[in-house]
Design a protein around this motif. Structure first.
Motif, PDB file in Angstrom:
ATOM      1  N   PHE A 264       3.111   7.276  -2.679  1.00  0.00           N
ATOM      2  CA  PHE A 264       4.029   7.282  -1.546  1.00  0.00           C
ATOM      3  C   PHE A 264       5.254   8.106  -1.924  1.00  0.00           C
ATOM      4  O   PHE A 264       5.887   7.865  -2.953  1.00  0.00           O
ATOM      5  CB  PHE A 264       4.437   5.844  -1.205  1.00  0.00           C
ATOM      6  CG  PHE A 264       5.409   5.723  -0.072  1.00  0.00           C
ATOM      7  CD1 PHE A 264       5.152   6.307   1.155  1.00  0.00           C
ATOM      8  CD2 PHE A 264       6.601   5.022  -0.240  1.00  0.00           C
ATOM      9  CE1 PHE A 264       6.051   6.191   2.197  1.00  0.00           C
ATOM     10  CE2 PHE A 264       7.495   4.903   0.794  1.00  0.00           C
ATOM     11  CZ  PHE A 264       7.220   5.489   2.024  1.00  0.00           C
ATOM     12  N   GLU A 265       5.588   9.099  -1.112  1.00  0.00           N
ATOM     13  CA  GLU A 265       6.698   9.998  -1.426  1.00  0.00           C
ATOM     14  C   GLU A 265       8.055   9.342  -1.179  1.00  0.00           C
ATOM     15  O   GLU A 265       8.253   8.657  -0.172  1.00  0.00           O
ATOM     16  CB  GLU A 265       6.580  11.286  -0.593  1.00  0.00           C
ATOM     17  CG  GLU A 265       5.376  12.133  -0.967  1.00  0.00           C
ATOM     18  CD  GLU A 265       5.368  13.481  -0.269  1.00  0.00           C
ATOM     19  OE1 GLU A 265       6.247  13.703   0.603  1.00  0.00           O
ATOM     20  OE2 GLU A 265       4.507  14.313  -0.588  1.00  0.00           O
TER      21      GLU A 265
ATOM     22  N   ASN B 126       3.607   5.701  -7.471  1.00  0.00           N
ATOM     23  CA  ASN B 126       2.169   5.605  -7.678  1.00  0.00           C
ATOM     24  C   ASN B 126       1.778   4.131  -7.691  1.00  0.00           C
ATOM     25  O   ASN B 126       2.336   3.334  -8.449  1.00  0.00           O
ATOM     26  CB  ASN B 126       1.775   6.281  -8.994  1.00  0.00           C
ATOM     27  CG  ASN B 126       0.274   6.246  -9.250  1.00  0.00           C
ATOM     28  OD1 ASN B 126      -0.290   5.202  -9.569  1.00  0.00           O
ATOM     29  ND2 ASN B 126      -0.366   7.401  -9.122  1.00  0.00           N
ATOM     30  N   PHE B 127       0.816   3.768  -6.847  1.00  0.00           N
ATOM     31  CA  PHE B 127       0.398   2.371  -6.703  1.00  0.00           C
ATOM     32  C   PHE B 127      -1.105   2.261  -6.925  1.00  0.00           C
ATOM     33  O   PHE B 127      -1.895   2.953  -6.275  1.00  0.00           O
ATOM     34  CB  PHE B 127       0.765   1.857  -5.313  1.00  0.00           C
ATOM     35  CG  PHE B 127       0.158   0.538  -4.946  1.00  0.00           C
ATOM     36  CD1 PHE B 127       0.634  -0.641  -5.508  1.00  0.00           C
ATOM     37  CD2 PHE B 127      -0.893   0.463  -4.040  1.00  0.00           C
ATOM     38  CE1 PHE B 127       0.067  -1.875  -5.175  1.00  0.00           C
ATOM     39  CE2 PHE B 127      -1.458  -0.752  -3.696  1.00  0.00           C
ATOM     40  CZ  PHE B 127      -0.971  -1.925  -4.261  1.00  0.00           C
ATOM     41  N   SER B 128      -1.498   1.397  -7.861  1.00  0.00           N
ATOM     42  CA  SER B 128      -2.909   1.161  -8.155  1.00  0.00           C
ATOM     43  C   SER B 128      -3.197  -0.333  -8.031  1.00  0.00           C
ATOM     44  O   SER B 128      -2.452  -1.163  -8.550  1.00  0.00           O
ATOM     45  CB  SER B 128      -3.239   1.649  -9.570  1.00  0.00           C
ATOM     46  OG  SER B 128      -4.543   1.230  -9.950  1.00  0.00           O
TER      47      SER B 128
ATOM     48  N   ASP C 230       2.596   7.120   6.089  1.00  0.00           N
ATOM     49  CA  ASP C 230       1.345   7.476   5.432  1.00  0.00           C
ATOM     50  C   ASP C 230       1.508   7.551   3.915  1.00  0.00           C
ATOM     51  O   ASP C 230       2.579   7.891   3.409  1.00  0.00           O
ATOM     52  CB  ASP C 230       0.840   8.825   5.942  1.00  0.00           C
ATOM     53  CG  ASP C 230       0.404   8.762   7.397  1.00  0.00           C
ATOM     54  OD1 ASP C 230       0.078   7.662   7.863  1.00  0.00           O
ATOM     55  OD2 ASP C 230       0.399   9.826   8.057  1.00  0.00           O
ATOM     56  N   VAL C 231       0.433   7.226   3.218  1.00  0.00           N
ATOM     57  CA  VAL C 231       0.372   7.384   1.770  1.00  0.00           C
ATOM     58  C   VAL C 231      -0.710   8.403   1.446  1.00  0.00           C
ATOM     59  O   VAL C 231      -1.550   8.735   2.293  1.00  0.00           O
ATOM     60  CB  VAL C 231       0.075   6.043   1.056  1.00  0.00           C
ATOM     61  CG1 VAL C 231       1.181   5.033   1.319  1.00  0.00           C
ATOM     62  CG2 VAL C 231      -1.279   5.492   1.506  1.00  0.00           C
ATOM     63  N   ILE C 232      -0.679   8.901   0.218  1.00  0.00           N
ATOM     64  CA  ILE C 232      -1.657   9.900  -0.220  1.00  0.00           C
ATOM     65  C   ILE C 232      -2.718   9.200  -1.073  1.00  0.00           C
ATOM     66  O   ILE C 232      -2.386   8.549  -2.067  1.00  0.00           O
ATOM     67  CB  ILE C 232      -0.970  10.998  -1.046  1.00  0.00           C
ATOM     68  CG1 ILE C 232       0.142  11.659  -0.228  1.00  0.00           C
ATOM     69  CG2 ILE C 232      -1.977  12.039  -1.509  1.00  0.00           C
ATOM     70  CD1 ILE C 232       1.062  12.531  -1.068  1.00  0.00           C
TER      71      ILE C 232
END
Length: 242
Positions: free
Chosen positions: A198-199, A142-144, A174-176
């Motif tokens: 990102f998975e 998880n990136f914020s 791709d990222v979500i």
């Protein structure tokens, strides 16, 4: 019959000689400084006392080499101790829910500036994972990022970076998108916050748990933000998640 016995005896003799030669070779490849250092270490003394014993060695070159070896050993032991403490710290910070099926790792926070005149950007990131009833587990990073700009960046992909800080920008993944917010807008700019995920596979984390890894999150405007996950973070997280 005599020829067969003779061949057997010669074969055993060759095997014996081979074993002796291999043992001798192993001993010969061990440097005198390492041998002397091992002799001192088995005494069970303190590090300072070990250095005193090393200085008693008559050959000054070997003495200096032994002192270097002892210092390397104590430094390595200290690094290992710190690593173990960090692994335990990160493991304790993992939040578990849904009957041990969901995991959220510790949040890492960082601030960066693009240039001397640019405003600070705040980065927050952490690992999280979920396990199904069959035991299959999938992880995400998880990136914020919070930044001030005249337009939003739209982070849309990620790329792996190696230990030499070279990133595979030709194979962006791709990222979500989780959320995108704008606040504090003026006539010139807004404060934006983008959160993406990102998975990551379980095998990827295990393959990189000794060295850690870095990932670039890339915006559609060719701007990237890099995050790094340390070895101790991964080990602490997997200690609970696996």
């Amino acid at each position: 019959m005599k020829k067969i016995l003779l061949i057997l005896l010669l074969s055993f003799g060759l095997i014996g000689c081979s074993s002796i030669n291999l043992s001798s070779l192993e001993l010969s490849t061990t440097s005198p400084s390492v041998i002397e250092a091992e002799k001192i270490l088995v005494l069970g003394l303190s590090h300072d006392q070990n250095l005193v014993e090393a200085r008693k060695i008559a050959n000054p070159n070997i003495s200096l080499a032994v002192i270097k070896e002892l210092n390397n050993r104590i430094n390595e032991a200290e690094i290992n101790r710190v690593d173990l403490e960090n692994i335990s710290k990160y493991a304790e910070m993992v939040k578990v829910s849904d009957d041990n099926l969901k995991f959220v790792g510790a949040k890492i926070s960082d601030t960066k500036t693009r240039n001397m005149l640019g405003k600070e950007e705040k980065l927050d990131y952490f690992l999280l994972g979920s396990k199904d009833n069959n035991g299959f587990i999938q992880h995400k990073l998880n990136f914020s990022i919070t930044y001030t700009s005249d337009e939003r960046r739209n982070y849309s992909s990620a790329s792996y970076c190696d230990k030499w800080n070279r990133c595979d920008n030709e194979n962006q993944m791709d990222v979500i998108l989780i959320s995108l917010k704008a606040s504090g807008c003026s006539s010139f700019d807004c404060d934006y916050n983008e959160i993406v995920e990102f998975e990551l596979s379980d095998s990827f984390l295990k393959e990189n748990m000794e060295e850690g890894f870095s990932i670039d999150f890339n915006s559609k405007g060719s701007m990237s933000s890099r995050v790094s996950i340390s070895s101790s973070y991964i080990k602490g997280y997997l200690k609970i998640a696996n």
